[in-house]
Design a protein around this motif. Sequence first.
Motif, PDB file in Angstrom:
ATOM      1  N   ALA A  42       0.827  -1.210   0.000  1.00 55.02           N
ATOM      2  CA  ALA A  42       0.000   0.000   0.000  1.00 55.02           C
ATOM      3  C   ALA A  42       0.859   1.257   0.000  1.00 55.02           C
ATOM      4  CB  ALA A  42      -0.937  -0.017   1.212  1.00 55.02           C
ATOM      5  N   ARG A  43       1.885   1.274   0.842  1.00 52.45           N
ATOM      6  CA  ARG A  43       2.786   2.423   0.916  1.00 52.45           C
ATOM      7  C   ARG A  43       3.475   2.663  -0.421  1.00 52.45           C
ATOM      8  NH1 ARG A  43       4.075   6.934   4.038  1.00 52.45           N
ATOM      9  NH2 ARG A  43       4.064   7.880   1.981  1.00 52.45           N
ATOM     10  N   LEU A  44       4.015   1.610  -1.009  1.00 55.23           N
ATOM     11  CA  LEU A  44       4.725   1.739  -2.280  1.00 55.23           C
ATOM     12  C   LEU A  44       3.772   2.130  -3.409  1.00 55.23           C
ATOM     13  CD1 LEU A  44       7.018  -1.403  -1.916  1.00 55.23           C
ATOM     14  CD2 LEU A  44       7.786   0.989  -1.892  1.00 55.23           C
ATOM     15  N   ALA A  45       2.568   1.560  -3.391  1.00 57.88           N
ATOM     16  CA  ALA A  45       1.592   1.892  -4.430  1.00 57.88           C
ATOM     17  C   ALA A  45       1.171   3.356  -4.342  1.00 57.88           C
ATOM     18  CB  ALA A  45       0.374   0.980  -4.314  1.00 57.88           C
ATOM     19  N   ALA A  46       0.949   3.844  -3.131  1.00 56.03           N
ATOM     20  CA  ALA A  46       0.550   5.242  -2.948  1.00 56.03           C
ATOM     21  C   ALA A  46       1.610   6.199  -3.468  1.00 56.03           C
ATOM     22  CB  ALA A  46       0.276   5.512  -1.471  1.00 56.03           C
ATOM     23  N   ASP A  47       2.870   5.782  -3.347  1.00 53.51           N
ATOM     24  CA  ASP A  47       3.988   6.623  -3.772  1.00 53.51           C
ATOM     25  C   ASP A  47       4.426   6.343  -5.207  1.00 53.51           C
ATOM     26  OD1 ASP A  47       3.949   7.670  -1.220  1.00 53.51           O
ATOM     27  OD2 ASP A  47       5.527   6.356  -0.469  1.00 53.51           O
ATOM     28  N   ASN A  48       3.689   5.480  -5.914  1.00 57.87           N
ATOM     29  CA  ASN A  48       4.076   5.080  -7.273  1.00 57.87           C
ATOM     30  C   ASN A  48       5.500   4.546  -7.315  1.00 57.87           C
ATOM     31  OD1 ASN A  48       1.587   5.864  -8.594  1.00 57.87           O
ATOM     32  ND2 ASN A  48       2.224   7.988  -8.268  1.00 57.87           N
ATOM     33  N   ALA A  49       5.863   3.783  -6.276  1.00 56.53           N
ATOM     34  CA  ALA A  49       7.229   3.270  -6.134  1.00 56.53           C
ATOM     35  C   ALA A  49       7.296   1.758  -6.318  1.00 56.53           C
ATOM     36  CB  ALA A  49       7.782   3.663  -4.762  1.00 56.53           C
ATOM     37  N   ILE A  50       6.286   1.177  -6.939  1.00 56.15           N
ATOM     38  CA  ILE A  50       6.266  -0.255  -7.198  1.00 56.15           C
ATOM     39  C   ILE A  50       5.696  -0.480  -8.592  1.00 56.15           C
ATOM     40  CG2 ILE A  50       4.013  -0.484  -6.069  1.00 56.15           C
ATOM     41  CD1 ILE A  50       4.752  -3.299  -5.242  1.00 56.15           C
ATOM     42  N   GLN A  51       6.287  -1.410  -9.325  1.00 53.79           N
ATOM     43  CA  GLN A  51       5.840  -1.714 -10.672  1.00 53.79           C
ATOM     44  C   GLN A  51       5.005  -2.987 -10.692  1.00 53.79           C
ATOM     45  OE1 GLN A  51       6.540   0.510 -13.144  1.00 53.79           O
ATOM     46  NE2 GLN A  51       7.522   1.697 -11.506  1.00 53.79           N
ATOM     47  N   ARG A  52       4.142  -3.111 -11.682  1.00 59.13           N
ATOM     48  CA  ARG A  52       3.308  -4.318 -11.799  1.00 59.13           C
ATOM     49  C   ARG A  52       4.134  -5.547 -12.159  1.00 59.13           C
ATOM     50  NH1 ARG A  52      -1.958  -4.438 -12.146  1.00 59.13           N
ATOM     51  NH2 ARG A  52      -1.965  -5.929 -13.869  1.00 59.13           N
ATOM     52  N   ASN A  53       5.305  -5.344 -12.707  1.00 57.57           N
ATOM     53  CA  ASN A  53       6.232  -6.432 -13.003  1.00 57.57           C
ATOM     54  C   ASN A  53       7.613  -6.047 -12.498  1.00 57.57           C
ATOM     55  OD1 ASN A  53       4.765  -8.511 -14.859  1.00 57.57           O
ATOM     56  ND2 ASN A  53       4.174  -6.509 -15.682  1.00 57.57           N
ATOM     57  N   GLY A  54       8.144  -6.822 -11.568  1.00 58.69           N
ATOM     58  CA  GLY A  54       9.461  -6.532 -11.018  1.00 58.69           C
ATOM     59  C   GLY A  54       9.551  -6.920  -9.561  1.00 58.69           C
ATOM     60  N   THR A  55      10.709  -6.693  -8.971  1.00 53.49           N
ATOM     61  CA  THR A  55      10.945  -7.043  -7.574  1.00 53.49           C
ATOM     62  C   THR A  55      10.919  -5.787  -6.710  1.00 53.49           C
ATOM     63  OG1 THR A  55      13.343  -6.875  -7.865  1.00 53.49           O
ATOM     64  CG2 THR A  55      12.335  -9.053  -8.184  1.00 53.49           C
ATOM     65  N   PHE A  56      10.641  -6.004  -5.428  1.00 50.66           N
ATOM     66  CA  PHE A  56      10.656  -4.902  -4.471  1.00 50.66           C
ATOM     67  C   PHE A  56      10.995  -5.450  -3.095  1.00 50.66           C
ATOM     68  CE2 PHE A  56       6.427  -6.659  -4.346  1.00 50.66           C
ATOM     69  CZ  PHE A  56       6.042  -6.601  -3.017  1.00 50.66           C
ATOM     70  N   ASP A  57      11.465  -4.577  -2.220  1.00 51.17           N
ATOM     71  CA  ASP A  57      11.784  -4.948  -0.847  1.00 51.17           C
ATOM     72  C   ASP A  57      10.648  -4.534   0.074  1.00 51.17           C
ATOM     73  OD1 ASP A  57      14.165  -6.132  -1.412  1.00 51.17           O
ATOM     74  OD2 ASP A  57      15.410  -4.409  -0.890  1.00 51.17           O
ATOM     75  N   ALA A  58      10.397  -5.374   1.083  1.00 55.44           N
ATOM     76  CA  ALA A  58       9.378  -5.074   2.087  1.00 55.44           C
ATOM     77  C   ALA A  58       9.985  -5.204   3.476  1.00 55.44           C
ATOM     78  CB  ALA A  58       8.179  -5.997   1.923  1.00 55.44           C
ATOM     79  N   GLY A  59      11.009  -4.411   3.742  1.00 54.84           N
ATOM     80  CA  GLY A  59      11.639  -4.394   5.057  1.00 54.84           C
ATOM     81  C   GLY A  59      12.141  -5.760   5.482  1.00 54.84           C
ATOM     82  N   ASP A  60      11.870  -6.118   6.726  1.00 54.20           N
ATOM     83  CA  ASP A  60      12.329  -7.393   7.272  1.00 54.20           C
ATOM     84  C   ASP A  60      11.654  -8.606   6.627  1.00 54.20           C
ATOM     85  OD1 ASP A  60      13.946  -5.985   8.996  1.00 54.20           O
ATOM     86  OD2 ASP A  60      12.525  -6.061  10.674  1.00 54.20           O
ATOM     87  N   LEU A  61      10.571  -8.386   5.899  1.00 51.08           N
ATOM     88  CA  LEU A  61       9.887  -9.499   5.234  1.00 51.08           C
ATOM     89  C   LEU A  61      10.689 -10.024   4.052  1.00 51.08           C
ATOM     90  CD1 LEU A  61       6.229  -8.113   5.187  1.00 51.08           C
ATOM     91  CD2 LEU A  61       7.176  -9.821   6.752  1.00 51.08           C
TER      92      LEU A  61
END
Length: 344
Positions: free
Chosen positions: A297-316
């Motif tokens: 939700a945080r990344l989506a609100a900031d347009n910081a996540i793509q529909r295809n690709g990798t991302f980090d979610a902190g300790d997860l």
Amino acid sequence: MSMMTDNSTRRSAARRGISATLAMLPLLLGTTLAGHAADIDTSKRIRVAMVPKLVGLSVFKANEQGAVEAAKKLNIDFLYTGPVTASAQGQVDVFNSLIARRFNVITTTSNNPTQLAPALRRAMAQGIKVVSYDSDVAPDARNFFIQNTDYAEFGKALVESVAKYAGPNAKIAILSSTPDATIQNEWISALKKYMTATYPKMTIVTTQYGQSSPSQSLTAGLNILQANPDVTGIIAPDGAAEVGAAAAVEKLGLKGKVVVGGCSDPDSIRQYVKSGIIRETPLWDEVKEGELVMYVARLAADNAIQRNGTFDAGDLGSFTAKDGVIVFSKPLIFNADNIDQYHF
């Protein structure tokens, strides 16, 4: 002296070359390295709502628990709200209120994928990001979907939760949530495919619904067992349904004759696992899934996540989105040996 100078010069040049190459790595690798290394920008406070199928169900409360913890880290003004019964219209009413209040992100698990879609499309048209989790909505009515597990893997785990104990020729009943629940229907489809391929002599004699209510699931479980005395296993792919099915077996004194499998949070089924009515049951860590919902939700609100690709979610850790779908976890199997390690 000249040879020593030449060697020293070559070593110095080599070191400069290595340093230059290392410095260029982020540019050479592009967004992959940058995406993993970048910190999440939490400078702007955002408003995120989590709308479960209904409030009060323990698995969704576990999602809320994780979401609350993550929201604190991510500068999120968090609201947990939903209908008191598993009602698609109830969820739509909540969405309309959230749209009017201009929330930045709506996250939800769906009671009905099509009935929810118009309200969520309206939210997206107004710039509100939509993240579904657990049970998906129509794909064009959300930005991202957090899928609990791979459907085929979970279907296998559901079948094995009873097949190991009821046997390959067992007569099975399915006790689900509601007829329109996206995730339950995906699992039921997957378990049927696995059952047909692996246990061709196993049969499903009836499918009933408990409306995600423990009391209604108990009634449905009693009806199943009284109307179908040849049933030796119940697969209940819903938190309330598994509790209701196990309670029905206990109430009718059928422990040892009917085994219950399915999926529910460990706190709700602990007594039935320890008594042997439930031998094993797959799920995932609902608390951590709630955390992931907030990261997306945080990344989506900031347009910081793509529909295809990798991302980090902190300790997860790191996750991969494919066409907007993010698979959270492999099935986590609870049994008498490990269930006391988990509390949610």
